[in-house]
Design a protein around this motif. Structure first.
Motif, PDB file in Angstrom:
ATOM      1  N   CYS A 117       0.865  -1.184   0.000  1.00 63.04           N
ATOM      2  CA  CYS A 117       0.000   0.000   0.000  1.00 63.04           C
ATOM      3  C   CYS A 117       0.902   1.234   0.000  1.00 63.04           C
ATOM      4  O   CYS A 117       1.784   1.352   0.849  1.00 63.04           O
ATOM      5  CB  CYS A 117      -0.867  -0.047   1.253  1.00 63.04           C
ATOM      6  SG  CYS A 117      -1.555   1.552   1.667  1.00 63.04           S
ATOM      7  N   SER A 119       0.152   4.168   0.808  1.00 63.46           N
ATOM      8  CA  SER A 119      -0.132   5.094   1.921  1.00 63.46           C
ATOM      9  C   SER A 119       0.552   4.648   3.202  1.00 63.46           C
ATOM     10  O   SER A 119       0.713   5.452   4.115  1.00 63.46           O
ATOM     11  CB  SER A 119      -1.640   5.133   2.215  1.00 63.46           C
ATOM     12  OG  SER A 119      -2.342   5.709   1.160  1.00 63.46           O
ATOM     13  N   CYS A 157      -4.584   0.556  -4.190  1.00 59.08           N
ATOM     14  CA  CYS A 157      -4.967  -0.045  -2.908  1.00 59.08           C
ATOM     15  C   CYS A 157      -6.235   0.667  -2.424  1.00 59.08           C
ATOM     16  O   CYS A 157      -6.461   1.842  -2.746  1.00 59.08           O
ATOM     17  CB  CYS A 157      -3.827   0.154  -1.917  1.00 59.08           C
ATOM     18  SG  CYS A 157      -4.223  -0.389  -0.248  1.00 59.08           S
ATOM     19  N   CYS A 159      -7.369   0.397   1.040  1.00 57.59           N
ATOM     20  CA  CYS A 159      -7.441   0.217   2.497  1.00 57.59           C
ATOM     21  C   CYS A 159      -7.948   1.495   3.171  1.00 57.59           C
ATOM     22  O   CYS A 159      -8.134   2.529   2.524  1.00 57.59           O
ATOM     23  CB  CYS A 159      -6.065  -0.159   3.044  1.00 57.59           C
ATOM     24  SG  CYS A 159      -4.931   1.220   3.087  1.00 57.59           S
ATOM     25  N   CYS A 162      -5.766   4.500   2.666  1.00 59.15           N
ATOM     26  CA  CYS A 162      -5.903   5.060   1.317  1.00 59.15           C
ATOM     27  C   CYS A 162      -7.212   5.841   1.195  1.00 59.15           C
ATOM     28  O   CYS A 162      -7.264   6.886   0.540  1.00 59.15           O
ATOM     29  CB  CYS A 162      -5.814   3.958   0.257  1.00 59.15           C
ATOM     30  SG  CYS A 162      -4.116   3.389   0.022  1.00 59.15           S
TER      31      CYS A 162
HETATM   32 ZN    ZN Z   1      -3.747   1.374   1.127  1.00 55.22          ZN
END
Ligand code: ZN
Ligand code: GLA
Length: 680
Positions: A117, A119, A157, A159, A162
């Motif tokens: 990810c 982020s 991604c 998540c 994010c």
């Molecule tokens: Zn993410």
């Protein structure tokens, strides 16, 4: 040594030496064979994290010290990668949130690569820590010529981190939720947002209907990926800003706006894996050659400078639908094609085949048998010798007066939009058809996007430029007004940068420039055709037909069938000092070839070589000072003749000539002298 002080081309590739650290005799043999093959640059450390840091904060670089030293002692340069593309299992065991969450909102387990990810702050911290340690240790090592940041970044991604970052990105872009609602037209199906916190990235089981949102998520993630790379670049540059950086790009549709990404790189590099010999006609490799050429021209155009072919296979890949071997002659031809198109290197994936795991049967310079008596090794040696002979071409540039627009924002928006043909708008193939037609006219072509500077070209074609960014219509207007020739096609200028339809008949803000407005677009079923007549020849038209409402432009051709028979299919409008052409439909490639030939002749853009298209023969040009190198390449297995010059099957001939005038503006001047052909 500094990258720009190296004489001649780079030749080498990914050297996954970490797989052989317990085999010193193999590492020694590698260096011996590299020298035999004329290898002068290898990429180290792309997937070495687990060897650098087998346990958290326990670092081992001695093996790389030895390797870098011994490569340098043997005259081999190093491109050192940052290892963020592949991570060790301990990292994910301890910090599972580093793994990407896909659009179904499922977080991935440890495995594979390039799936973190962007982020995740722990991942960033860990990557930057190891990048700094590498830079501190090697940034001044004499073998180091270039940083290879990460590896083939791609994807998105979804998540929670994010999502939060996406909302911040949106707030920054729109300031108020009302403005966002307006641009997303979110009252539709009652999707009006009351707060930025209500926004979620698109998902197959969630939002797919708000096109502005989908486009913004792609842009956000592209910016996030670029930001990730930027941090890595800053980390290594801290220790020696003189060492240039690149990242290996591999696909236009990889989830990142790579035109934007290229701006933060010093050198553009590209991984090219055309599917040689997989076509239905095994006598010709034209389609694969066009595919490779497109990637090369794209890379070269990003900085108007040579790029690096960072990966290619010396034999076959292990991931094609059919993993064909390169036929005799193809390795040299494909290497020469990269050089002809502006590459300053021929690099391979990979130097030595791994014994286990995913890529154990992917082509490599050295196979499991370790022998130098193989066909592939001999082919690679031949390329090594050839590159040495051509060393003067290193750094030579290509000056194109013509450009083709292939725009990431348009591509992403067309992927979302619902109309024309379900699930398939065909932008990539349409762009390819126009590219091929221009290529067959033997001119140099830059591939740009709508943010590029138009004014350095005389001719620009923009097929299916569906989305206009702010300022694009004005740029086209000024380009034509000042004397440029612009070709626009069907389905252009329909929506603004947020995929919001313009309240006008397209192309937006260009009706006077084109001398027409478009009322409707018809979609044709598979196998259905309209036709048009051009220069007394009838051509088929498929897929899309714009119906022009009102035209003051000169009609060059009309539809012949259906209820719109007689309506304009191809037009020209003089505007200011230039001309704007409109192709209202998707004509067969042969039409495009002839149509472009006529336009290019009429505005005095001469071909690199004065010849009509000879089947399967590609022509490219590079210019060094006042010397021009014309590469004539035959992608057929059988001989071809171009301009009286015979090319054997898969042969490249290079014609070295002196230009009439030194100035680049005039580089299309008459060739004064022709030196003997160099044949490969
Ligand atoms: Zn993410
Ligand atoms: C990509 C990767 C390499 C390798 C090759 C195989 O280009 O960057 O690590 O996996 O594909 O074709």
């Amino acid at each position: 040594m500094r990258y720009d002080e190296i004489k001649g081309f780079l030749h080498g590739g990914d050297y996954n030496a970490e797989q052989w650290l317990d085999r010193p005799e193999i590492l020694a043999e590698d260096i011996r064979l590299m020298k035999e093959a004329g290898v002068n640059a290898v990429t180290l450390g792309v997937f070495s994290w687990a060897m650098y840091e087998p346990r958290e904060n326990e670092f081992h670089f001695e093996w790389l010290d030895n390797l870098m030293d011994s490569l340098w002692e043997n005259g081999i340069h190093v491109i050192l990668a940052t290892p963020s593309g592949g991570k060790p299992p301990w990292l994910i065991k301890k910090y599972p949130h580093i793994m990407r969450t896909d659009q179904n909102r499922i977080r991935h387990l440890y495995g594979e690569r390039e799936n973190h990810c962007n982020s995740n702050s722990i991942y960033r911290e860990k990557v930057l820590q190891i990048d700094r340690l590498l830079a501190e240790r090697y940034a001044h090592h004499p073998a180091l010529i270039l940083w290879h940041i990460s590896n083939e970044m791609y994807g998105t991604c979804h998540c929670e981190d994010c999502q939060q970052n996406f909302r911040k990105w949106l707030k920054n872009k729109y300031t108020t939720i009302d403005k966002l609602n307006q641009e997303y037209w979110s009252v539709f199906w009652s999707h009006r947002y009351d707060d930025f916190d209500e926004i979620e990235s698109p998902a197959p089981h969630g939002e797919t209907a708000v096109h502005g949102l989908a486009l913004d998520y792609q842009r956000f993630y592209s910016d996030l990926s670029i930001d990730f790379l930027k941090q890595e670049i800053a980390a290594v540059k801290e220790y020696n800003p003189q060492i240039p950086v690149t990242t290996n790009l591999f696909h236009f549709n990889c989830g990142i706006d790579i035109t934007k990404l290229c701006r933060i790189l010093d050198i553009v590099s590209w991984d090219s894996y055309p599917k040689w010999h997989c076509g239905t006609d095994l006598q010709t490799e034209w389609e694969s050659a066009v595919e490779a050429s497109f990637g090369f021209d794209f890379c070269r155009s990003q900085k108007n400078a040579p790029f690096l072919l960072m990966e290619s296979t010396p034999s076959n890949t292990n991931n094609a639908p059919v993993c064909k071997l390169k036929r005799p002659g193809m390795h040299m031809l494909s290497a020469m094609q990269a050089i002809a198109s502006g590459s300053d290197s021929v690099q391979y994936f990979q130097w030595r085949k791994s014994r286990g795991a995913y890529e154990k049967f992917h082509g490599a310079v050295i196979s499991h048998n370790g022998s130098a008596e193989t066909r592939v090794f001999k082919d690679v040696c031949a390329v090594g010798r050839q590159l040495q002979e051509l060393c003067d071409v290193r750094g030579a540039v290509t000056r194109s007066r013509a450009a083709l627009i292939y725009d990431w924002n348009t591509m992403r928006a067309l992927e979302e939009q619902k109309s024309l043909r379900r699930n398939q708008r065909g932008l990539e193939e349409i762009i390819r058809e126009h590219y091929k037609a221009l290529l067959k006219n033997y001119i140099s072509i830059d591939i740009i996007d709508q943010t590029s500077d138009f004014m350095k070209y005389n001719f620009i074609a923009a097929p299916m430029l569906y989305l206009f960014l702010p300022g694009t219509a004005d740029k086209i207007r000024q380009f034509v007004e000042k004397g440029g020739t612009f070709v626009l096609t069907f389905y252009s200028g329909l929506v603004n940068e947020n995929d919001l339809a313009y309240e006008c008949m397209p192309p937006y803000s260009l009706n006077d420039v084109l001398g027409l407005s478009v009322e409707e677009t018809d979609a044709l079923t598979d196998g259905e055709y309209n036709t048009l007549l051009y220069q007394d020849k009838r051509y088929k038209v498929s897929h899309y037909c714009d119906l022009i409402h009102d035209s003051s432009a000169e009609m060059l051709s009309a539809y012949e069938k259906d209820f719109y028979a007689g309506m304009p299919a191809v037009t020209r409008n003089h505007f200011g000092k230039g001309a704007a052409y409109y192709i209202a439909c998707r004509p067969e490639e042969d039409f495009l070839y002839h149509f472009y030939r006529d336009i290019l002749r009429s505005i005095g853009i001469p071909a690199i070589i004065d010849s009509a298209y000879v089947e399967d023969v590609m022509v490219k040009e590079r210019v060094q000072g006042d010397t021009r190198y014309q590469f004539l390449m035959n992608f057929a297995a059988v001989p071809r003749i171009i301009h009286g010059i015979e090319l054997a099957g898969y042969e490249t001939k290079i014609i070295k000539g002196i230009m009439a005038v030194r100035s680049y503006n005039d580089f299309h001047g008459r060739v004064l002298a022709r030196l003997p052909d160099v044949s490969i």
